[in-house]
Scaffold this active site. Sequence first.
Site, PDB file in Angstrom:
ATOM      1  N   ASP A   1       0.755  -1.154   0.075  1.00  9.30           N
ATOM      2  CA  ASP A   1       0.072  -0.174  -0.128  1.00  9.30           C
ATOM      3  C   ASP A   1       0.834   1.230  -0.033  1.00  9.30           C
ATOM      4  O   ASP A   1       2.154   1.127   0.254  1.00  9.30           O
ATOM      5  CB  ASP A   1      -0.920  -0.036   1.176  1.00  9.30           C
ATOM      6  CG  ASP A   1      -0.482  -0.378   2.655  1.00  9.30           C
ATOM      7  OD1 ASP A   1       1.049  -0.433   2.338  1.00  9.30           O
ATOM      8  OD2 ASP A   1      -0.838  -0.650   3.400  1.00  9.30           O
TER       9      ASP A   1
ATOM     10  N   ASN B   1      -7.001  -3.442  14.302  1.00 10.69           N
ATOM     11  CA  ASN B   1      -8.322  -4.003  14.160  1.00 10.69           C
ATOM     12  C   ASN B   1      -8.710  -4.915  12.918  1.00 10.69           C
ATOM     13  O   ASN B   1      -9.588  -5.357  12.359  1.00 10.69           O
ATOM     14  CB  ASN B   1      -9.013  -2.517  13.500  1.00 10.69           C
ATOM     15  CG  ASN B   1      -8.323  -1.849  12.269  1.00 10.69           C
ATOM     16  OD1 ASN B   1      -7.572  -2.609  11.488  1.00 10.69           O
ATOM     17  ND2 ASN B   1      -8.946  -0.857  11.414  1.00 10.69           N
TER      18      ASN B   1
ATOM     19  N   GLU C   1      -9.480  -1.932   5.466  1.00  4.96           N
ATOM     20  CA  GLU C   1      -9.907  -1.952   6.634  1.00  4.96           C
ATOM     21  C   GLU C   1     -11.283  -2.607   6.834  1.00  4.96           C
ATOM     22  O   GLU C   1     -11.695  -3.250   6.002  1.00  4.96           O
ATOM     23  CB  GLU C   1     -10.308  -0.410   6.814  1.00  4.96           C
ATOM     24  CG  GLU C   1      -9.121   0.746   6.675  1.00  4.96           C
ATOM     25  CD  GLU C   1      -8.430   0.676   7.962  1.00  4.96           C
ATOM     26  OE1 GLU C   1      -8.245  -0.186   8.638  1.00  4.96           O
ATOM     27  OE2 GLU C   1      -7.777   1.867   8.359  1.00  4.96           O
TER      28      GLU C   1
ATOM     29  N   HIS D   1      -6.751  -5.188   9.979  1.00  6.67           N
ATOM     30  CA  HIS D   1      -6.533  -5.065   8.569  1.00  6.67           C
ATOM     31  C   HIS D   1      -5.298  -5.752   8.155  1.00  6.67           C
ATOM     32  O   HIS D   1      -4.491  -5.646   9.057  1.00  6.67           O
ATOM     33  CB  HIS D   1      -6.557  -3.442   8.299  1.00  6.67           C
ATOM     34  CG  HIS D   1      -5.475  -2.550   8.755  1.00  6.67           C
ATOM     35  ND1 HIS D   1      -5.530  -1.053   8.949  1.00  6.67           N
ATOM     36  CD2 HIS D   1      -4.101  -2.973   9.252  1.00  6.67           C
ATOM     37  CE1 HIS D   1      -4.398  -0.902   9.583  1.00  6.67           C
ATOM     38  NE2 HIS D   1      -3.466  -1.816   9.556  1.00  6.67           N
TER      39      HIS D   1
HETATM   40  P1  PGA Z   1       2.460  -2.063  12.492  1.00  6.74           P
HETATM   41  O1  PGA Z   1       1.403  -1.754  11.476  1.00  6.74           O
HETATM   42  O2  PGA Z   1       3.598  -3.011  11.964  1.00  6.74           O
HETATM   43  O3  PGA Z   1       3.114  -0.483  12.688  1.00  6.74           O
HETATM   44  O4  PGA Z   1       1.737  -2.290  13.929  1.00  6.74           O
HETATM   45  C1  PGA Z   1       0.609  -3.219  11.028  1.00  6.74           C
HETATM   46  C2  PGA Z   1      -0.407  -2.882  10.125  1.00  6.74           C
HETATM   47  O5  PGA Z   1      -1.214  -1.752  10.476  1.00  6.74           O
HETATM   48  O6  PGA Z   1      -0.776  -3.606   9.250  1.00  6.74           O
END
Ligand code: PGA
Length: 265
Positions: A67, A137, A144, A139
Amino acid sequence: MDVVVFENSAAVAAEGAKRIRALLGEKPDAVLGLATGRTPLSMYRQLAADCEQGRVSFAEVTTFNLDEYVGLSAGDRQSYHHYMNRELFDHIDIDQSNTNLPMCEPGGNPLSVGPRYEAAIRAAGGIDLQVLGIGQNGHIGFNEPTSSLNSRTRVKTLTRETLERNGQYFDDADGQPLVAVTMGIATILDATAVLLLATGQDKAAAIQQLIEGPVSAMWPATALQLHERVTVLVDDAAASQLEKRDYYDWVGQQRQRLQTQFDGE
Ligand code: PGA
């Protein structure tokens, strides 16, 4: 789904790096799907050190990131493009023209990025191994909650919780994009294999859902239950809400036993 629990985050990173080295040992021109965020940082550091010491080469590798924020240029230090250069690509022997992110530079049309990115992944022969983190959450990428489980690379509006969590990386809140382009869930499920890393207590609920919850768009990562080759590497804290934790350890012991017994056959 293979679930492997480690004592700490350093062991998760070491195992992730080991698995990528093993893949590139077998297939030096592999196509890797890569993730940003805090979670893969130590693994990328390990791979950079491995590359420097000649234990792995990325010279023939192609990469596709999950992304990117809409409206940030590659040079913007808050873009994922910049993150990837800073944290990995600048430190390994990859040909940077073989690295891809779903960029939508300022003024560009974000709606046209998805189909082009999907075509580029197809033209590269598909992704051999997709590296993933997971959001609190649930994702994956920026898919999302309530994302279609059949989604493809597209524009996604970020949730308030994701914006708040990632806001710490932006000096100026007004400069934080509200939308991103992300590979879809179906795009991720097309990868030949998936390697998901999660560390820390704040990921425990999402990890429990991913592995033991019902498949639901409310926890997008649960779509990975439909994939044949998913490995989840977690530390003790991220595994702390798993109901069947003992079973996963037991499965690992049996796998080890079979590998030792039949190795080389
Ligand atoms: P993080 O993000 O590794 O910074 O916890 C993971 C994500 O949001 O997919």
